[in-house]
Design an enzyme around this catalytic site. Structure first.
Site, short mmCIF file in Angstrom:
data_model
loop_
_atom_site.label_atom_id
_atom_site.label_comp_id
_atom_site.label_asym_id
_atom_site.label_seq_id
_atom_site.Cartn_x
_atom_site.Cartn_y
_atom_site.Cartn_z
N CYS A 188 19.40 -9.49 47.89
CA CYS A 188 19.38 -8.44 46.87
C CYS A 188 18.45 -8.86 45.74
O CYS A 188 17.98 -9.98 45.69
CB CYS A 188 20.78 -8.18 46.33
SG CYS A 188 22.01 -7.82 47.59
N ARG A 219 13.47 -6.38 48.11
CA ARG A 219 14.59 -7.27 48.41
C ARG A 219 15.84 -6.50 48.83
O ARG A 219 16.81 -7.10 49.29
CB ARG A 219 14.92 -8.13 47.19
CG ARG A 219 13.81 -9.07 46.78
CD ARG A 219 14.23 -9.90 45.58
NE ARG A 219 15.35 -10.76 45.88
CZ ARG A 219 15.27 -11.99 46.39
NH1 ARG A 219 14.07 -12.49 46.67
NH2 ARG A 219 16.34 -12.70 46.62
N TRP A 222 20.93 -5.08 49.03
CA TRP A 222 20.81 -5.16 50.49
C TRP A 222 22.21 -5.50 50.97
O TRP A 222 22.69 -6.61 50.83
CB TRP A 222 19.81 -6.25 50.87
CG TRP A 222 19.58 -6.36 52.35
CD1 TRP A 222 20.14 -7.26 53.20
CD2 TRP A 222 18.72 -5.55 53.15
NE1 TRP A 222 19.68 -7.06 54.47
CE2 TRP A 222 18.82 -6.01 54.48
CE3 TRP A 222 17.90 -4.46 52.88
CZ2 TRP A 222 18.10 -5.44 55.52
CZ3 TRP A 222 17.19 -3.89 53.92
CH2 TRP A 222 17.29 -4.39 55.22
N ASN A 233 23.36 -11.88 43.88
CA ASN A 233 22.58 -11.98 45.10
C ASN A 233 23.13 -13.16 45.88
O ASN A 233 23.15 -14.28 45.38
CB ASN A 233 21.10 -12.20 44.79
CG ASN A 233 20.28 -12.52 46.02
OD1 ASN A 233 20.59 -12.06 47.12
ND2 ASN A 233 19.25 -13.35 45.87
N GLY A 234 23.59 -12.91 47.11
CA GLY A 234 24.14 -13.99 47.91
C GLY A 234 25.42 -13.57 48.59
O GLY A 234 25.72 -12.38 48.75
N GLU A 243 7.92 -12.86 73.65
CA GLU A 243 7.89 -12.55 72.22
C GLU A 243 6.59 -13.04 71.59
O GLU A 243 5.98 -12.35 70.77
CB GLU A 243 9.10 -13.16 71.51
CG GLU A 243 9.10 -13.05 69.99
CD GLU A 243 9.02 -11.62 69.48
OE1 GLU A 243 8.71 -11.45 68.29
OE2 GLU A 243 9.25 -10.65 70.26
N LYS A 251 3.85 -10.61 69.74
CA LYS A 251 3.45 -10.82 68.36
C LYS A 251 1.94 -10.91 68.23
O LYS A 251 1.34 -10.35 67.31
CB LYS A 251 4.11 -12.12 67.85
CG LYS A 251 4.44 -12.17 66.39
CD LYS A 251 5.35 -11.04 65.93
CE LYS A 251 6.58 -10.89 66.80
NZ LYS A 251 7.29 -9.62 66.60
N GLU A 290 0.39 -7.44 68.75
CA GLU A 290 0.71 -6.53 67.65
C GLU A 290 -0.27 -6.64 66.49
O GLU A 290 -0.69 -5.62 65.93
CB GLU A 290 2.12 -6.81 67.12
CG GLU A 290 3.25 -6.20 67.90
CD GLU A 290 4.58 -6.49 67.26
OE1 GLU A 290 5.39 -5.55 67.14
OE2 GLU A 290 4.84 -7.65 66.87
N HIS A 320 1.83 -15.61 92.65
CA HIS A 320 2.00 -14.29 93.25
C HIS A 320 1.01 -13.29 92.66
O HIS A 320 1.36 -12.15 92.36
CB HIS A 320 3.45 -13.82 93.07
CG HIS A 320 4.44 -14.71 93.75
ND1 HIS A 320 4.71 -14.63 95.09
CD2 HIS A 320 5.19 -15.73 93.27
CE1 HIS A 320 5.62 -15.55 95.41
NE2 HIS A 320 5.91 -16.24 94.32
N LYS A 358 7.28 0.20 61.12
CA LYS A 358 8.34 -0.80 61.05
C LYS A 358 9.57 -0.36 61.83
O LYS A 358 10.18 -1.15 62.54
CB LYS A 358 8.72 -1.06 59.59
CG LYS A 358 9.75 -2.16 59.42
CD LYS A 358 9.23 -3.49 59.88
CE LYS A 358 10.27 -4.59 59.80
NZ LYS A 358 9.84 -5.81 60.47
#
Length: 609
Positions: free
Chosen positions: A2, A27, A74, A100-101, A482, A486, A489, A505, A604
């Site tokens: 946050c 945030r 958040w 925050n936390g 992955e 990346k 992208e 193969h 996103k």
């Protein structure tokens, strides 16, 4: 993650707080609020949604005063709502806190306070702090906060204001960032420098276990025990855009470096204090229901699907339950066999991915228990699933996912251990061994990040090529997928990932002189076979970068160059081996002059099918 901001001075605090919150909206952005000391005492305004909603409320009924605190949220504990928004108060409405936390022992504290007559109105852990401070207040807000933090465990950056002492503002840092801004006849607090950069460039950066007492004309720094600290002031010479990225050139790079904290936060209070068990208290699925699970379906898209591939391996290995992985866009259309004994796990960073949401609804229609792994409390996926494991990665701004992906891996490790504990498929000693290794991951990620410059050199050479391949076996193959995604992208280099044993193969036909191949070889049991596959591509002219675990020497004889990751359990290597692949993608994109944070044709969150 946050954002908090605070002001004490002579100006209208409402305007400064709103401006600071807008700078911190990256945030968190599911709700926002401010507390201002006015002629009528401490007044609070809060609103669900973007900061614009709060601004609209304040436009109708402004809060006039020169001292205040603000927060953009958040959500971690409690869905986004006006009530769960910060600032939080005690029952007297005389004490206000922004946080925050995560307060890991908030349930215990809450029960103790309720027994003393305190009444809670929100679902958050933060509300406990305001009640706790009020219960300990004896005329000195600084001392009350110092007493309160002794009772709290977890991560917290705090801004504290009381109506009884409106000429004092208290700030605290413990494992969550906080800075103090120094002005002329005014002072500030903020989660990040961007919140205050318009008003001052002179700051103190608090360290963990430190706090500050702010008045209009002075700032006193001290430890949580009250021992005063002398520190040199830091002068900020960044521009606003750079400051929002915490000094990093791009959000993606910042988010890569956020991962040690994201790992710690996602594990958080879910690991028992003795380190011997996992406690997923947020889950409602009963032990009996777990014992009745006949199969697991993991459903996701893109990067989240790759996390699900690791999850399949983890659950099958730890819990010995058969697992299928499905791309969410295909799941409904193959008429999957779903029964009441099927556990369906849906994975989505945003919690709004349209295909994943549709798969969730189909699974529920068929009577399955649905568990969501998501980064957004209050999202559609989180609201509609039967259970949720929240990944506390914080907001992810760059389109290419990094810390959200690795936090999903942590979520799967926690879930796999939870299932194993319930089913007795792993011994207590085996579970404790995995937990001990997981607790080392954040520091091991930091060790990898310290070698970023070496990866930059490799990436700049890679960027000269138009085609590239990744190979790996077992968990290495899941990570190879992955890494390839990346790279595609954000660098736009054509890249493919193959299970190394499949090269014979047909895919060997694509190997030609000097083509780059990234070979992941972190799985001890598969190492000899992976080395054989590497020799096959080397024999056809490939230039091979090997990703290996510390202490491995055999691989280095068969590749052109090697990047070494710290030693961990084989099952945990994906949480480390993907980090160099993220950095390679970032630096390759940079070398090609691309917009790293906003790659072409991508968004996103994919909210349409």
């Amino acid at each position: 993650m946050c954002g908090i901001v605070g002001y004490i001075g002579k100006r209208n605090s409402q305007e400064i707080l709103l401006d600071g919150l807008k700078k911190l909206e990256y945030r968190g952005y599911d709700s926002a609020g401010v507390a201002v000391y006015t002629a009528d005492g401490l007044q609070i305004k809060k609103a669900k949604g973007r900061i614009a909603n709060l601004e609209s409320k304040l436009g109708e009924t402004p809060l006039n005063g020169s001292v205040g605190i603000g927060h953009t949220r958040w959500a971690t504990h409690g869905k986004p709502s006006d009530v769960n928004s910060h600032p939080h108060t005690d029952n007297s409405l005389k004490f206000s806190v922004v946080h925050n936390g995560i307060i890991e022992n908030y349930i215990t504290l809450k029960e103790e306070l309720i027994a003393k007559g305190h009444v809670f109105v929100s679902e958050t852990d933060t509300e406990v702090i305001s009640h706790l401070i009020a219960s300990l207040y004896e005329g000195d807000i600084l001392k009350a906060v110092q007493k309160a933090v002794k009772h709290m465990t977890g991560a917290f950056a705090l801004g504290v204001l009381t109506e009884f002492e409106p000429d004092r503002l208290v700030a605290v840092r413990q494992a969550s960032p906080l800075i103090i801004g120094i002005g002329e006849g005014e002072n500030f607090i903020g989660s990040d420098i961007p919140a205050i950069l318009e008003y001052t460039r002179n700051v103190f950066i608090l360290n963990d276990g430190e706090m500050a007492l702010l008045t209009r004309d002075a700032v006193e720094l001290m430890t949580l025990e009250g021992n005063f600290i002398s520190r040199e002031m830091f002068h900020v010479d960044w521009d606003i855009v750079t400051a929002e990225k915490a000094g990093f050139d791009h959000f993606m790079l910042k988010e890569i470096y956020d991962q040690p904290k994201a790992y710690r936060d996602t594990m958080g209070s879910r690991i028992s204090p003795d380190g011997k068990s996992v406690t997923l208290n947020e889950l409602t699925i009963t032990p009996e229901a777990i014992r009745n699970i006949s199969r697991v379906h993991i459903v996701a898209c893109g990067t989240a699907f790759h996390a699900g591939m690791v999850g399949k391996y983890v659950i099958e290995k730890m819990a010995r339950i058969p697992v299928e992985t499905d791309v969410a866009s295909e799941y409904r259309y193959r008429s999957p066999i779903i029964t009441k004994d099927t556990l369906v796990i849906v994975v989505s960073q945003s919690g709004e991915t349209a295909d994943t949401l549709a798969a969730l609804r189909e699974a529920k229609r068929c009577g399955a228990h649905v568990l969501a792994i998501t980064n957004v409390v209050g999202s559609s996926v989180a609201r509609e699933a039967n259970d949720i494991i929240t990944t506390w990665a914080g907001p992810e701004i760059a389109v290419a996912s990094t810390k959200a992906y690795t936090s999903q891996l942590i979520g799967f490790y926690l879930l796999g251990l939870h299932l194993a504990q319930t089913l007795g498929t792993q011994t207590p000693e085996e579970i404790a061994e995995v937990i001990a290794a997981m607790k080392e991951l954040p520091e091991q990620v930091s060790e990898i990040l310290e070698q970023a410059e070496a990866l930059k050199v490799v990436a700049e050479e890679m960027a000269k090529h138009d085609n590239l391949f990744f190979i790996g076996r077992g968990l290495d193959y899941a990570v190879a997928l992955e890494g390839s995604l990346k790279l595609k992208e954000i660098s736009y280099i054509h890249s493919e990932a193959y299970a190394a044993g499949e090269l014979k193969h047909g895919t060997l036909a694509l190997i030609e002189d000097d083509i780059p191949v990234i070979a992941l070889a972190t799985q001890h049991e598969l190492l000899e076979k992976t080395v054989s596959n590497i020799k096959e591509v080397k024999a056809r002219g490939a230039n091979v970068l090997g990703i290996a675990v510390e202490g491995e020497t055999e691989l280095q004889k068969s590749v052109d160059s090697t990047f070494i990751i710290p030693k961990t359990l084989d099952v945990l290597t994906p949480a480390l081996s993907v980090i160099p692949l993220q950095l390679l993608s970032y630096y390759a994109s940079l070398a090609r002059g691309n917009d790293v944070d906003k790659p072409r044709n991508l968004a996103k969150s994919v909210t349409v099918e």
